[in-house]
Design a protein around this motif. Sequence first.
Motif, PDB file in Angstrom:
ATOM      1  N   ARG A  27       0.812  -1.248   0.080  1.00  0.00           N
ATOM      2  CA  ARG A  27      -0.175  -0.023  -0.209  1.00  0.00           C
ATOM      3  C   ARG A  27       1.248   1.179  -0.230  1.00  0.00           C
ATOM      4  N   VAL A  28       2.040   1.105   1.138  1.00  0.00           N
ATOM      5  CA  VAL A  28       2.899   2.605   0.462  1.00  0.00           C
ATOM      6  C   VAL A  28       3.846   2.304  -0.552  1.00  0.00           C
ATOM      7  N   THR A  29       4.219   1.343  -0.933  1.00  0.00           N
ATOM      8  CA  THR A  29       5.119   1.887  -2.563  1.00  0.00           C
ATOM      9  C   THR A  29       4.242   1.837  -3.273  1.00  0.00           C
ATOM     10  N   SER A  30       3.524   1.381  -3.398  1.00  0.00           N
ATOM     11  CA  SER A  30       2.970   0.856  -4.768  1.00  0.00           C
ATOM     12  C   SER A  30       2.660   2.644  -5.409  1.00  0.00           C
ATOM     13  N   PRO A  31       2.791   3.415  -5.051  1.00  0.00           N
ATOM     14  CA  PRO A  31       2.587   4.683  -5.454  1.00  0.00           C
ATOM     15  C   PRO A  31       3.719   5.495  -5.342  1.00  0.00           C
ATOM     16  N   LEU A  32       5.157   5.327  -5.013  1.00  0.00           N
ATOM     17  CA  LEU A  32       6.112   5.457  -5.015  1.00  0.00           C
ATOM     18  C   LEU A  32       6.854   4.885  -6.078  1.00  0.00           C
ATOM     19  N   LEU A  33       6.517   3.408  -6.555  1.00  0.00           N
ATOM     20  CA  LEU A  33       6.542   3.093  -7.275  1.00  0.00           C
ATOM     21  C   LEU A  33       6.327   3.775  -8.202  1.00  0.00           C
ATOM     22  N   ALA A  81      18.372  -3.393   1.772  1.00  0.00           N
ATOM     23  CA  ALA A  81      18.172  -1.412   1.398  1.00  0.00           C
ATOM     24  C   ALA A  81      18.731  -1.996   0.277  1.00  0.00           C
ATOM     25  N   GLU A  82      20.022  -2.571   0.343  1.00  0.00           N
ATOM     26  CA  GLU A  82      21.020  -3.197  -0.834  1.00  0.00           C
ATOM     27  C   GLU A  82      19.795  -4.423  -2.117  1.00  0.00           C
ATOM     28  N   LEU A  83      19.432  -4.934  -1.465  1.00  0.00           N
ATOM     29  CA  LEU A  83      18.578  -6.243  -2.437  1.00  0.00           C
ATOM     30  C   LEU A  83      17.065  -5.638  -3.424  1.00  0.00           C
ATOM     31  N   ILE A  84      16.644  -4.761  -2.400  1.00  0.00           N
ATOM     32  CA  ILE A  84      15.469  -3.671  -2.801  1.00  0.00           C
ATOM     33  C   ILE A  84      16.086  -3.433  -3.667  1.00  0.00           C
ATOM     34  N   ALA A  85      16.804  -2.358  -3.623  1.00  0.00           N
ATOM     35  CA  ALA A  85      17.550  -1.004  -4.656  1.00  0.00           C
ATOM     36  C   ALA A  85      17.214  -1.922  -6.035  1.00  0.00           C
ATOM     37  N   ARG A  86      18.104  -2.899  -5.802  1.00  0.00           N
ATOM     38  CA  ARG A  86      18.124  -3.763  -7.050  1.00  0.00           C
ATOM     39  C   ARG A  86      17.840  -4.182  -8.189  1.00  0.00           C
ATOM     40  N   ALA A  87      16.796  -4.723  -7.514  1.00  0.00           N
ATOM     41  CA  ALA A  87      14.696  -4.613  -7.735  1.00  0.00           C
ATOM     42  C   ALA A  87      14.335  -3.853  -8.352  1.00  0.00           C
ATOM     43  N   VAL A  88      14.159  -2.965  -7.619  1.00  0.00           N
ATOM     44  CA  VAL A  88      13.832  -2.256  -8.344  1.00  0.00           C
ATOM     45  C   VAL A  88      14.662  -1.326  -9.590  1.00  0.00           C
ATOM     46  N   MET A  89      15.783  -1.119  -9.273  1.00  0.00           N
ATOM     47  CA  MET A  89      16.635  -0.528 -10.885  1.00  0.00           C
ATOM     48  C   MET A  89      16.758  -1.909 -11.954  1.00  0.00           C
ATOM     49  N   THR A  90      16.832  -2.777 -11.462  1.00  0.00           N
ATOM     50  CA  THR A  90      16.431  -4.782 -12.453  1.00  0.00           C
ATOM     51  C   THR A  90      14.959  -3.421 -13.457  1.00  0.00           C
TER      52      THR A  90
END
Length: 107
Positions: A27-33, A81-90
């Motif tokens: 719910r929190v991250t969907s709008p940000l993504l 945090a790095e794992l999440i960042a890598r997924a977002v960047m992928t």
Amino acid sequence: MTDGEWARGSLDELRDTLDGIDRQIVRVTSPLLADRAAVVKRVAYLKRSLGMDTLQSGREGDVIAHWRETSVQCEGDPDEAELIARAVMTRSRERQNQPQHPPSAVS
């Protein structure tokens, strides 16, 4: 109640709690993504307009460092945090490699 019944009940309760936390994360991250994806679309268009490669490894290193630093400042786990960042960047790279049309302005 047997130990097995108690453990099963506790496990079910803990899983329900995790499901609730997961819903909050989405719910929190969907709008940000979605906001990030709109900006990525603009970045991709500009990179193509300038003849730049999609992958900018130096920039990706900066982004990971920023995620890690922010995590530490928030008393979080920088490795997570790095794992999440890598997924977002992928996902961002995937979007940048899609056919591009002029993006609309991001507010």
